[in-house]
Design a protein around this motif. Structure first.
Motif, mmCIF file in Angstrom:
data_model
loop_
_atom_site.group_PDB
_atom_site.id
_atom_site.type_symbol
_atom_site.label_atom_id
_atom_site.label_comp_id
_atom_site.label_asym_id
_atom_site.label_seq_id
_atom_site.Cartn_x
_atom_site.Cartn_y
_atom_site.Cartn_z
ATOM 1 N N ILE A 149 0.810 -1.220 0.000
ATOM 2 C CA ILE A 149 0.000 0.000 0.000
ATOM 3 C C ILE A 149 0.845 1.272 0.000
ATOM 4 N N VAL A 150 2.146 1.120 -0.133
ATOM 5 C CA VAL A 150 3.038 2.276 -0.289
ATOM 6 C C VAL A 150 3.735 2.141 -1.633
ATOM 7 N N PRO A 151 4.317 3.209 -2.152
ATOM 8 C CA PRO A 151 5.000 3.088 -3.448
ATOM 9 C C PRO A 151 5.998 1.930 -3.468
ATOM 10 N N TRP A 152 5.971 1.193 -4.536
ATOM 11 C CA TRP A 152 6.761 -0.029 -4.656
ATOM 12 C C TRP A 152 8.250 0.275 -4.708
ATOM 13 N N ASN A 153 8.999 -0.453 -3.892
ATOM 14 C CA ASN A 153 10.447 -0.348 -3.881
ATOM 15 C C ASN A 153 10.991 -1.737 -3.565
#
Length: 134
Positions: free
Chosen positions: A50-54
């Motif tokens: 649910i957070v930007p993919w890294n």
């Protein structure tokens, strides 16, 4: 019933990100994991979705000393992890600042104590005002 413990979240978040060189996503993820205690990589991935993919976030947090391998679940042969002492202290500090149990630092340790940019000056002023209101 009135809840105000998130009133200064923006100022707390700014200070913690600056002092510990964390991104907002990393901070939020560490706070999530703090409440989990021990966790698996699946737990980490669940919140990471649910957070930007890294793809390097887990290894970065491990290399930076925020997460450590705790052990293995012998039945499933899956590794379990936990926050390091450093990670637990940082998360506990966030809560103390939010609850007003700890003042914002006014010493040279505060990375915004010597503001170089206008927004740093504004955050320093906000921290000083919050400390005065105590």
């Amino acid at each position: 019933m009135k809840y105000e413990f998130l009133k200064h979240w923006r100022v707390v978040r700014y200070l913690i990100k600056q002092q510990y060189s964390l991104s907002q996503e990393e901070l939020e993820l560490l706070l999530f994991l703090y409440s989990e205690g021990r966790f698996t990589k699946d737990d980490f991935e669940w919140y990471s979705a649910i957070v930007p993919w890294n793809p390097k976030r887990f290894s970065k947090l491990t290399e930076d000393g925020w997460i450590k391998k705790w052990g293995s679940n012998y039945k499933k042969r899956r590794a379990t992890y936990a926050l390091t002492h450093k990670g637990k202290l940082m998360c506990a500090r966030v809560y103390r600042l939010l609850l007003g149990e700890e003042d914002f630092p006014s010493s040279e340790r505060n990375p915004v104590n010597s503001p170089k940019k206008y927004m740093e000056w504004r955050y320093k002023r906000a921290m000083d005002d919050i400390n005065k209101k105590g």
